[in-house]
Scaffold this motif. Structure first.
Motif, PDB file in Angstrom:
ATOM      1  N   LYS A  34      -3.993  -9.308  -1.486  1.00 25.73           N
ATOM      2  CA  LYS A  34      -2.788  -8.831  -2.173  1.00 25.73           C
ATOM      3  C   LYS A  34      -1.725  -8.311  -1.215  1.00 25.73           C
ATOM      4  CE  LYS A  34      -4.985  -7.676  -6.576  1.00 25.73           C
ATOM      5  NZ  LYS A  34      -5.234  -6.616  -7.580  1.00 25.73           N
ATOM      6  N   ASP A  35      -2.150  -7.772  -0.071  1.00 20.94           N
ATOM      7  CA  ASP A  35      -1.199  -7.229   0.886  1.00 20.94           C
ATOM      8  C   ASP A  35      -0.859  -8.216   1.997  1.00 20.94           C
ATOM      9  OD1 ASP A  35      -3.698  -7.223   1.987  1.00 20.94           O
ATOM     10  OD2 ASP A  35      -3.501  -5.264   2.967  1.00 20.94           O
ATOM     11  N   ARG A  59       2.913 -11.289  -0.593  1.00 19.33           N
ATOM     12  CA  ARG A  59       4.092 -10.436  -0.802  1.00 19.33           C
ATOM     13  C   ARG A  59       5.357 -11.273  -0.910  1.00 19.33           C
ATOM     14  NH1 ARG A  59       1.845  -7.304   3.428  1.00 19.33           N
ATOM     15  NH2 ARG A  59       3.532  -8.035   4.788  1.00 19.33           N
ATOM     16  N   SER A  60       5.437 -12.325  -0.097  1.00 14.58           N
ATOM     17  CA  SER A  60       6.616 -13.184  -0.135  1.00 14.58           C
ATOM     18  C   SER A  60       6.767 -13.868  -1.491  1.00 14.58           C
ATOM     19  CB  SER A  60       6.527 -14.236   0.977  1.00 14.58           C
ATOM     20  OG  SER A  60       7.599 -15.145   0.901  1.00 14.58           O
ATOM     21  N   THR A 108       5.477 -12.885  -4.373  1.00  6.27           N
ATOM     22  CA  THR A 108       5.759 -11.857  -5.383  1.00  6.27           C
ATOM     23  C   THR A 108       7.233 -11.465  -5.367  1.00  6.27           C
ATOM     24  OG1 THR A 108       3.509 -10.977  -5.218  1.00  6.27           O
ATOM     25  CG2 THR A 108       5.178  -9.522  -6.152  1.00  6.27           C
ATOM     26  N   ASN A 109       7.809 -11.336  -4.172  1.00  7.49           N
ATOM     27  CA  ASN A 109       9.235 -10.997  -4.065  1.00  7.49           C
ATOM     28  C   ASN A 109      10.109 -12.088  -4.674  1.00  7.49           C
ATOM     29  OD1 ASN A 109       8.626  -8.611  -2.765  1.00  7.49           O
ATOM     30  ND2 ASN A 109       8.904  -9.446  -0.714  1.00  7.49           N
ATOM     31  N   SER A 161       7.521  -3.839  -8.062  1.00  8.84           N
ATOM     32  CA  SER A 161       8.375  -4.847  -7.409  1.00  8.84           C
ATOM     33  C   SER A 161       9.856  -4.584  -7.639  1.00  8.84           C
ATOM     34  CB  SER A 161       8.014  -6.245  -7.924  1.00  8.84           C
ATOM     35  OG  SER A 161       6.736  -6.619  -7.502  1.00  8.84           O
TER      36      SER A 161
END
Length: 614
Positions: free
Chosen positions: A93-94, A99-100, A102-103, A147
């Motif tokens: 998840k990290d 992260r990319s 999700t953003n 987010s």
């Protein structure tokens, strides 16, 4: 191949045996068939008969095994099976990749007005699984609570950097109330010109505004918003607002300069001058009944479409107006005119709730002709390129056009004269407000060519004072000259067929003779004289490009232009902001928190600024 064969050779006479290279003794290979051959007997022979040679075999065998292991491991990594296993292994998840993604999903939700629940929709989840099986889509609550605030913080930091060292900022503001929830918002949008003479815009707030909309409450909210963005009131050039009394009072209590929205003022002038006329209001009422008939009847609409096709006309819907937007009434009446033949045929075979008489059709046609310049002006001032510099020239051009007689004045002559009176009354500030004068004279498309003699001299004096103040960085001890110049009398003519654009050209032609300004001896005075002595640039060229190109020639004037040309002439930016708000706070999301709605609006409007610089 085994390393033992470095010390043995297959027997030529009997392949079931191997010959020792050291003692030439034949040793059985372990069976009678090829499938049963092995190297065990060969290794034992070396161990029992030739210990030294056996040690050499052990070393060679160890090296061979190591190389084989490496080869096997490399083959395993590149094998299709291993690749499939890697593709099914979920990202942490990290991880940077997770992260990319999700953003990007969060940006899509904000930019496209999508609800947070889209991440739980079956189709969207299947799409994401197909695109990247290793990615685990977070929950809707993660996007709304984690987010969104994180993305909002990134965008806000960027806006703070853009506003650093900006000394003159113009703003627009408005208040909006939702139709689907008990929510009101107060907007604040910023507009300024950067060091590269490019116009920059950003949305700073669309915050919840609960309670009574009094001037004191609005002023308090403005103080809070300015403090949050660390904007000093000395850096507030002007705030564009509507003409409501509470807004005017709020700006006065807040201690910032404000101007009324030109589009709102134009709405009041047209309504008072034209739409309030009894004969014209009757035509508008009939038009609304006709449009309403087709809007509420699918059968009537189908019949009208068939008639349009039979007449060789392109099928087109009639437009419904909004009572608070005069130009929507203009578009409605124009759509009725375009469908005059089709409506006539329809009325002969089917019943209509109301019909225009021949006189009324002529009145509608003349009314749309009369209001065409106002519709053109409304579109121009609603453009993102329009500034406060456009106000005075536009009013002068409108007044001159209305003062001329034309063949299309039949039936609307009284409305035309009343409209001229309404323009004079509503736009009186265009001939008394220093900010308008300074913005106009600093626009190289207009300069001082739209002022009469008295107005021109007053405008030049104001410009000289402002340039001197800005040059010496003394903003607090002097105030602009507020002397109200006398309004120029506009000559009348019986020429017809003139347009609004013709009025701009006509006024420029009358001001071709350049005036000599006395007493211009200082360095800034020379700049002012040199700038005004040159002919204006065409109206379709950019004032900011002009100042960027002429910065070295007129540095003091260019600095003043960055301040006064930053002001818009309408509060359209805030109205467009709330149009976007209506897509966020809709029937499907009528329970969304105001804080979340503001963050979504903020990201939607400001994220493109980061995308351009990426």
């Amino acid at each position: 191949m085994s390393a033992v064969w470095s010390f043995f050779t297959v027997s030529i006479e009997d392949t079931r045996k191997a010959v020792c290279n050291t003692c030439k003794v034949e040793v059985m290979r372990g069976g009678c068939r090829v499938k049963s051959f092995n190297t065990t007997n060969l290794i034992c022979h070396l161990k029992n008969r030739h210990p030294e040679v056996h040690k050499q075999w052990q070393e060679a065998n160890a090296t061979n095994v190591s190389q084989k292991a490496k080869t096997t491991a490399a083959a395993a990594v590149g094998s299709p099976i291993q690749q499939v296993l890697d593709q099914t292994k979920k990202f942490a998840k990290d991880s940077a990749k997770a992260r990319s993604i999700t953003n990007k999903v969060m940006e899509m939700i904000a930019l496209d007005d999508q609800p947070f629940s889209i991440v739980e929709d079956r189709g969207f989840r299947r799409l994401m699984e197909h695109i990247e099986p290793r990615y685990s889509l977070p929950s809707r609550r993660y996007f709304s609570d984690v987010s969104l605030p994180a993305l909002h913080e990134v965008v806000a930091t960027h806006i703070h950097k853009l506003l650093d060292n900006v000394t003159d900022i113009s703003f627009t503001t408005d208040i909006w109330s939702s139709d689907v929830s008990q929510m009101s918002m107060l907007s604040l949008t910023a507009q300024w010109i950067d060091e590269n003479f490019e116009m920059k815009r950003a949305v700073l707030h669309a915050q919840e505004f609960a309670g009574s909309h009094t001037g004191a409450a609005i002023a308090s909210a403005f103080d809070s918003m300015f403090a949050q963005w660390k904007i000093k009131k000395d850096n507030v050039h002007v705030v564009l607002r509507d003409n409501a009394r509470n807004m005017q009072k709020a700006m006065d209590e807040c201690g910032v300069k404000s101007l009324g929205c030109m589009a709102h003022t134009l709405q009041l002038a047209v309504h008072n001058g034209v739409l309030s006329q009894r004969s014209i209001s009757d035509c508008v009422a009939i038009g609304r009944k006709i449009v309403g008939h087709f809007r509420h009847s699918q059968l009537a609409t189908s019949r009208l479409r068939i008639i349009q096709q039979e007449l060789g006309m392109k099928p087109k819907m009639l437009q419904q107006d909004v009572t608070t937007r005069w130009n929507s009434t203009f578009y409605m009446m124009k759509s009725l005119l375009d469908q005059k033949r089709a409506l006539g045929v329809y009325g002969a075979d089917h019943e209509l709730p109301a019909c225009f008489s021949a006189y009324q059709w002529g009145l509608v046609e003349n009314m749309t002709t009369l209001l065409t310049p106002f519709e053109q002006l409304t579109r121009e001032i609603s453009s993102h390129l329009a500034t406060a510099a456009d106000v005075s020239p536009s009013v002068v051009a409108l007044k001159r056009l209305l003062s001329k007689t034309a063949d299309t004045d039949s039936g609307v002559g009284t409305a035309k004269s009343t409209l001229l009176e309404a323009v004079n009354e509503r736009f009186g500030s265009a001939f008394s407000e220093p900010l308008y004068y300074l913005a106009t004279i600093l626009d190289p498309r207009y300069k001082d060519r739209y002022f009469d003699t008295v107005t021109k001299q007053a405008a030049v004096n104001m410009l000289q004072k402002q340039v001197d103040k800005m040059t010496h960085s003394d903003r607090t001890t002097e105030t602009p000259d507020t002397e109200e110049p006398q309004e120029k009398k506009i000559r009348t003519s019986d020429e017809g067929g003139k347009s609004l654009l013709d009025m701009y050209d006509e006024i420029l032609e009358e001001n071709l003779i350049m005036e000599q300004h006395a007493g211009l001896t200082s360095r800034t005075s020379v700049q002012v004289h040199g700038y005004l002595s040159e002919a204006p640039i065409p109206r379709n060229e950019s004032p900011l490009k002009y100042w960027k190109s002429n910065l070295s020639r007129f540095p003091a004037l260019a600095k003043a232009a960055c301040k006064y040309l930053s002001a818009p002439c309408t509060s359209v930016d805030s109205e467009r902001l709330f149009s976007a708000a209506s897509h966020i706070v809709d029937e499907k999301r009528n329970r969304i928190q105001c804080e979340k709605a503001e963050m979504l609006l903020f990201v939607k409007k400001n994220l493109p600024l980061l995308m351009k610089e990426a």
